[in-house]
Scaffold this active site. Structure first.
Site, short mmCIF file in Angstrom:
data_model
loop_
_atom_site.label_atom_id
_atom_site.label_comp_id
_atom_site.label_asym_id
_atom_site.label_seq_id
_atom_site.Cartn_x
_atom_site.Cartn_y
_atom_site.Cartn_z
N HIS A 69 0.82 -1.22 0.00
CA HIS A 69 0.00 0.00 0.00
C HIS A 69 0.85 1.28 0.00
O HIS A 69 0.33 2.36 0.29
CB HIS A 69 -0.91 0.02 1.23
CG HIS A 69 -2.01 -0.99 1.18
ND1 HIS A 69 -3.12 -0.87 0.38
CD2 HIS A 69 -2.17 -2.17 1.84
CE1 HIS A 69 -3.91 -1.91 0.54
NE2 HIS A 69 -3.35 -2.72 1.42
N HIS A 179 -2.02 -9.01 9.30
CA HIS A 179 -2.62 -8.33 10.45
C HIS A 179 -3.03 -9.25 11.60
O HIS A 179 -3.59 -8.77 12.58
CB HIS A 179 -3.84 -7.49 10.03
CG HIS A 179 -3.50 -6.30 9.20
ND1 HIS A 179 -4.34 -5.21 9.08
CD2 HIS A 179 -2.42 -6.01 8.44
CE1 HIS A 179 -3.79 -4.30 8.28
NE2 HIS A 179 -2.61 -4.78 7.87
#
Length: 264
Positions: A69, A179
Site C-alpha cells: 500500500h 494483520h
C-alpha cells in the site's frame, strides 16, 4: 546488547494515537534501543503521508517500513525521497522512488532494515524476492552489522520459506501484511528469529482493522460498500528481539503486545 522492538502494521488513526501516546513510555519500560514499525496502513488504513511519517518518527519510531500500500496516498511517491527514516520494499521495480533499506545505529550496532514484498496475491507487482535478497545482503554486507528482514507477503508458505532461506544470515525475518499475530515465534537453528506475522498495531474489534458490519454484509450479499477503519480495542503488536554486535542471529526473540487502556 541492543533491544529492538518491531511493531506490525500501524492501522489508521487509532493505531497512530496509540503509538503517539504510549510508545515513549514503552521505550523506557522495555529499555529499547531502537523501534521499527510498518506504516503502510497508517493513513486511513491505506498508505501513509509525509505528515504521518513525521508524526510517527517524532513519537519514537526510528525506522518506518512499507508494503504493497506504499503508494495509496496521492503524492507520497514525491515525498518519500525526503524522508530518510522511511524505506519502501527493496524489490519494487527499478525506478521506484525511495530508499530500498535503512541503516539504524545504536551503541555498537548498525542494523540494516529491509522489506521483501511477496509475489503471491499481492496488490502491486515486484521483482522476485528469491534470490534477489541474498545478493542484496551480500552487496551491503560492509554497511550493516546485521539485518532485520521484513517479509511482507500474503501466504504463510512464502514467509516461512524466507525465514529458512535466510536463517543464520540475518538477525530476524519478521512477517507482516495479514494483520493477525501468529503463534510460531522462534529462533531457527542457525540463530535467526522468525515469526510468520507480527500482527497489527490498531483496533482488534475489527476485521483486519476495518469496521465489522460492512465487511460481514459484503460477504453476505456481495455488494460493494465502504470499509471504514475501526476504533475499538486498540493494541500494539510486534516482537522484541535482542542482538549482540558481531553476531548474525539474535539472542532472544519474543512476541510483544500492549493493550491500550479503554477510556472512562
Amino acid at each position: 546488547m541492543a533491544r529492538i522492538l518491531f511493531l506490525g502494521d500501524i492501522v489508521g488513526r487509532a493505531g497512530r494515537q496509540a503509538v503517539r501516546q504510549h510508545l515513549p513510555a514503552i521505550r523506557e519500560a522495555e529499555r529499547l534501543d531502537l523501534v521499527v514499525a510498518n506504516g503502510e496502513n497508517a493513513a486511513g488504513g491505506a498508505g501513509i503521508t509525509r505528515e504521518i511519517a513525521e508524526e510517527l518518527h517524532g513519537s519514537g519510531v526510528d525506522g518506518i517500513t512499507l508494503g504493497d500500500h506504499c503508494w495509496d496516498q496521492r503524492g507520497f511517491d514525491k515525498d518519500i525521497g525526503s524522508l530518510p527514516y522511511v524505506c519502501r520494499p527493496f524489490n519494487l521495480f527499478a525506478g521506484s522512488p525511495g530508499l530500498r533499506h535503512l541503516v539504524l545505529e545504536t551503541e555498537g550496532l548498525r542494523l540494516g532494515v529491509v522489506t521483501v514484498l511477496g509475489q503471491v496475491l499481492m496488490k502491486i507487482q515486484s521483482d522476485a524476492g528469491f534470490p534477489m535478497i541474498s545478493n542484496y545482503l551480500d552487496e551491503h554486507r560492509e554497511a550493516c552489522d546485521t539485518w532485520l528482514v521484513e517479509t511482507h507477503a500474503e501466504t504463510t508458505s512464502e514467509k516461512v520459506a524466507m525465514g529458512w532461506y535466510l536463517d543464520g544470515r540475518v538477525a530476524t525475518v519478521i512477517g507482516t501484511h495479514t494483520h493477525i499475530p501468529t503463534a510460531d515465534a522462534r529462533i531457527l537453528p542457525r540463530g535467526t528469529g522468525f515469526i510468520c506475522d507480527a500482527g497489527m498495531s490498531g483496533p482488534y474489534d475489527s476485521v483486519l482493522g476495518r469496521d465489522i458490519a460492512p465487511i460481514v454484509r459484503r460477504f453476505i450479499d456481495g455488494m460493494p460498500r465502504r470499509f471504514t477503519v475501526a476504533e475499538a480495542n486498540v493494541q500494539l503488536r510486534g516482537v522484541i528481539f535482542e542482538v549482540e554486535p558481531g553476531q548474525r542471529g539474535c539472542k532472544s526473540f519474543d512476541p510483544y503486545s500492549f493493550v491500550v487502556p479503554a477510556e472512562g
